[in-house]
Write a protein that holds these residues in place. Sequence first.
Motif, PDB file in Angstrom:
ATOM      1  N   ALA A  11     -17.981 -29.858 -30.484  1.00  0.00           N
ATOM      2  CA  ALA A  11     -17.627 -28.514 -30.020  1.00  0.00           C
ATOM      3  C   ALA A  11     -17.197 -28.550 -28.561  1.00  0.00           C
ATOM      4  N   SER A  98     -23.132 -23.772 -37.740  1.00  0.00           N
ATOM      5  CA  SER A  98     -23.594 -25.142 -37.984  1.00  0.00           C
ATOM      6  C   SER A  98     -24.457 -25.244 -39.239  1.00  0.00           C
ATOM      7  N   ARG A 107     -19.049 -26.965 -48.154  1.00  0.00           N
ATOM      8  CA  ARG A 107     -18.207 -28.111 -47.753  1.00  0.00           C
ATOM      9  C   ARG A 107     -17.253 -28.507 -48.883  1.00  0.00           C
ATOM     10  N   GLY A 127     -11.220 -31.027 -36.773  1.00  0.00           N
ATOM     11  CA  GLY A 127     -12.539 -30.686 -37.309  1.00  0.00           C
ATOM     12  C   GLY A 127     -13.598 -31.676 -36.892  1.00  0.00           C
ATOM     13  N   ARG A 128     -14.494 -31.988 -37.842  1.00  0.00           N
ATOM     14  CA  ARG A 128     -15.580 -32.930 -37.571  1.00  0.00           C
ATOM     15  C   ARG A 128     -15.516 -34.136 -38.494  1.00  0.00           C
ATOM     16  N   ARG A 155     -15.794 -24.075 -22.373  1.00  0.00           N
ATOM     17  CA  ARG A 155     -16.043 -22.895 -23.202  1.00  0.00           C
ATOM     18  C   ARG A 155     -16.268 -21.660 -22.329  1.00  0.00           C
TER      19      ARG A 155
END
Length: 222
Positions: A11, A98, A107, A127-128, A155
């Motif tokens: 993030a 999360s 997912r 993404g991750r 952020r």
Amino acid sequence: MGFIVALDGPAGSGKGTVTKEVAKKMNLINIDTGAMYRCVTLLMIRQNIKLDELEKIEKILNKIDIQFKLESEKQKVYLNNEDVSLEIRTQKVNELVSPVSTIKIVRDKLVDLQRKMAESIDVIMEGRDIGTNVFPNANLKIYLDATPEERANRRFKQNEEKGIKIPYAEILENVKYRDYTDSHREIAPLKQAEDAIYIDSTNMTIEEVVEKVVEEIEKVRK
Ligand code: DC
């Protein structure tokens, strides 16, 4: 499948901004998979669905429609035909996304949608788990990183620009919390793919990162 660039990272690593810029320069469609997990989270908040109410979650997944639209140079996110671009960035969604993204049926559904999206177009997908799980055979994989403090700082500044007021300490805490949950979950945790190019952006400008990614794309896209 089209040409696929997978861009993963934690993030606040700058993925969003970098992906947008690179997409424009290289004529790729930009797909923000984090926004998709945020859409599911938003629906669950609105309908007061708890993390273990799998039947209810399945119902919303069966009907979900997520679209990315470019409107006057801005990428908008439409959830079931409603513009939710701002609402998916609220602190409430930040806090819940999360845990929502650890749910297997969520997912499975979103990965399926992501693979379909790239069937016939050239994409840069951020993404991750894009390089490790969604597209293990992507043409290029990038892992973009930065220290938690620098990411929280970014952020904070982004929020300021948008008029969103969240204290720095709270953002840092959320960044660290998300790092932990994202990298320790059972299914498709955040992890650098072995064949990904690692970029530490802590001391780089956005322009420098964009340039580096563009260079790497040019090497593989003949
Ligand atoms: O990139 P972001 O901060 O908008 O992502 C929000 C959350 O979604 C993040 O905490 C983890 C999850 N996510 C994921 O599990 N897999 C992805 N490919 C993208 C995001």
